[in-house]
Design a protein around this motif. Structure first.
Motif, short mmCIF file in Angstrom:
data_model
loop_
_atom_site.label_atom_id
_atom_site.label_comp_id
_atom_site.label_asym_id
_atom_site.label_seq_id
_atom_site.Cartn_x
_atom_site.Cartn_y
_atom_site.Cartn_z
N THR A 105 -8.93 -15.45 -0.67
CA THR A 105 -8.10 -16.00 -1.74
C THR A 105 -7.66 -14.91 -2.70
OG1 THR A 105 -9.29 -18.09 -1.55
CG2 THR A 105 -8.00 -17.75 -3.55
N ALA A 106 -8.57 -14.02 -3.06
CA ALA A 106 -8.23 -12.94 -3.99
C ALA A 106 -7.17 -12.02 -3.40
CB ALA A 106 -9.48 -12.15 -4.36
N ARG A 107 -7.32 -11.68 -2.12
CA ARG A 107 -6.31 -10.81 -1.49
C ARG A 107 -4.96 -11.51 -1.40
NH1 ARG A 107 -10.65 -9.56 2.02
NH2 ARG A 107 -9.79 -10.96 3.59
N ALA A 108 -4.96 -12.79 -1.09
CA ALA A 108 -3.70 -13.53 -0.99
C ALA A 108 -3.01 -13.61 -2.35
CB ALA A 108 -3.95 -14.92 -0.44
N LEU A 109 -3.78 -13.86 -3.39
CA LEU A 109 -3.19 -13.94 -4.73
C LEU A 109 -2.69 -12.59 -5.20
CD1 LEU A 109 -5.65 -16.38 -6.53
CD2 LEU A 109 -3.31 -16.84 -5.76
N ALA A 110 -3.42 -11.52 -4.88
CA ALA A 110 -2.99 -10.18 -5.27
C ALA A 110 -1.70 -9.80 -4.56
CB ALA A 110 -4.08 -9.17 -4.97
N GLU A 111 -1.59 -10.15 -3.29
CA GLU A 111 -0.38 -9.82 -2.54
C GLU A 111 0.80 -10.65 -3.03
OE1 GLU A 111 1.14 -9.94 2.03
OE2 GLU A 111 -0.90 -9.26 1.64
N ALA A 112 0.55 -11.91 -3.37
CA ALA A 112 1.63 -12.76 -3.85
C ALA A 112 2.09 -12.31 -5.24
CB ALA A 112 1.16 -14.21 -3.91
N ALA A 113 1.19 -11.77 -6.03
CA ALA A 113 1.54 -11.34 -7.39
C ALA A 113 2.24 -9.99 -7.40
CB ALA A 113 0.29 -11.28 -8.26
N ALA A 114 2.05 -9.22 -6.33
CA ALA A 114 2.68 -7.89 -6.29
C ALA A 114 4.18 -8.05 -6.14
CB ALA A 114 2.11 -7.09 -5.13
N VAL A 115 4.89 -7.42 -7.04
CA VAL A 115 6.35 -7.49 -7.02
C VAL A 115 6.86 -6.33 -6.18
CG1 VAL A 115 8.44 -7.42 -8.41
CG2 VAL A 115 6.39 -8.56 -9.28
N ARG A 116 7.59 -6.65 -5.13
CA ARG A 116 8.16 -5.62 -4.27
C ARG A 116 9.65 -5.51 -4.56
NH1 ARG A 116 6.59 -6.43 1.81
NH2 ARG A 116 7.68 -4.45 1.91
N SER A 117 10.08 -4.29 -4.68
CA SER A 117 11.50 -4.08 -4.92
C SER A 117 12.28 -4.38 -3.64
CB SER A 117 11.75 -2.63 -5.36
OG SER A 117 11.52 -1.76 -4.27
N PRO A 118 13.57 -4.66 -3.76
CA PRO A 118 14.36 -4.91 -2.55
C PRO A 118 14.37 -3.71 -1.60
CG PRO A 118 15.55 -5.66 -4.48
CD PRO A 118 14.33 -4.93 -4.97
N LEU A 119 14.33 -2.52 -2.15
CA LEU A 119 14.31 -1.33 -1.30
C LEU A 119 13.00 -1.25 -0.52
CD1 LEU A 119 15.85 1.16 -0.46
CD2 LEU A 119 14.81 2.38 -2.35
N ALA A 120 11.88 -1.57 -1.16
CA ALA A 120 10.60 -1.57 -0.46
C ALA A 120 10.57 -2.68 0.59
CB ALA A 120 9.46 -1.76 -1.46
N TRP A 121 11.16 -3.83 0.28
CA TRP A 121 11.20 -4.93 1.24
C TRP A 121 12.00 -4.53 2.48
CZ3 TRP A 121 15.08 -8.25 3.10
CH2 TRP A 121 14.60 -9.37 3.77
N LEU A 122 13.15 -3.87 2.27
CA LEU A 122 13.96 -3.41 3.40
C LEU A 122 13.26 -2.29 4.16
CD1 LEU A 122 17.56 -3.39 1.89
CD2 LEU A 122 16.65 -4.91 3.65
N GLY A 123 12.50 -1.48 3.45
CA GLY A 123 11.77 -0.40 4.10
C GLY A 123 10.74 -0.91 5.09
N GLY A 124 10.21 -2.08 4.85
CA GLY A 124 9.26 -2.68 5.78
C GLY A 124 9.88 -3.07 7.11
N TRP A 125 11.18 -3.21 7.12
CA TRP A 125 11.89 -3.59 8.35
C TRP A 125 12.37 -2.37 9.15
CZ3 TRP A 125 12.26 -8.26 10.57
CH2 TRP A 125 11.86 -9.34 9.80
N THR A 126 12.14 -1.17 8.67
CA THR A 126 12.66 0.03 9.33
C THR A 126 12.10 0.20 10.73
OG1 THR A 126 12.87 1.10 7.19
CG2 THR A 126 12.91 2.53 9.11
N ARG A 127 10.79 0.15 10.87
CA ARG A 127 10.16 0.38 12.17
C ARG A 127 10.54 -0.69 13.20
NH1 ARG A 127 4.07 1.93 12.07
NH2 ARG A 127 4.83 4.05 12.12
N PRO A 128 10.47 -2.00 12.87
CA PRO A 128 10.88 -3.00 13.87
C PRO A 128 12.36 -2.89 14.25
CG PRO A 128 9.64 -4.05 12.11
CD PRO A 128 9.88 -2.63 11.70
N THR A 129 13.21 -2.53 13.27
CA THR A 129 14.63 -2.39 13.57
C THR A 129 14.89 -1.22 14.51
OG1 THR A 129 15.14 -3.30 11.40
CG2 THR A 129 16.90 -2.11 12.51
N LEU A 130 14.22 -0.10 14.27
CA LEU A 130 14.39 1.05 15.15
C LEU A 130 13.85 0.76 16.55
CD1 LEU A 130 13.53 4.01 12.76
CD2 LEU A 130 15.77 3.37 13.67
#
Length: 65
Positions: free
Chosen positions: A26-51
């Motif tokens: 629960t603590a890990r899920a709440l910490a991840e949900a509370a973390a604000v990711r920038s749009p650039l970081a969100w798109l960066g997560g898709w780099t490897r699957p896209t390549l």
């Protein structure tokens, strides 16, 4: 053919350990949900699957040609 029910109590974790696991998840899920990711970081997560998808399409295309 009457069978006694199977006793699964040895598989049950101790209550203190179970509560600790639930609290940790629960603590890990709440910490991840509370973390604000920038749009650039969100798109960066898709780099490897896209390549990887682009490489697969290129390999199939080269095979067809």
């Amino acid at each position: 053919m009457h069978q006694d029910p199977v006793d699964l109590t040895p598989l049950r974790p101790p209550p203190a350990r179970w509560e600790a696991m639930v609290a940790g998840v629960t603590a890990r899920a709440l910490a991840e949900a509370a973390a604000v990711r920038s749009p650039l970081a969100w798109l960066g997560g898709w780099t490897r699957p896209t390549l990887a998808a682009a490489a697969a399409v290129a390999a199939v295309s080269i095979g067809v040609l």
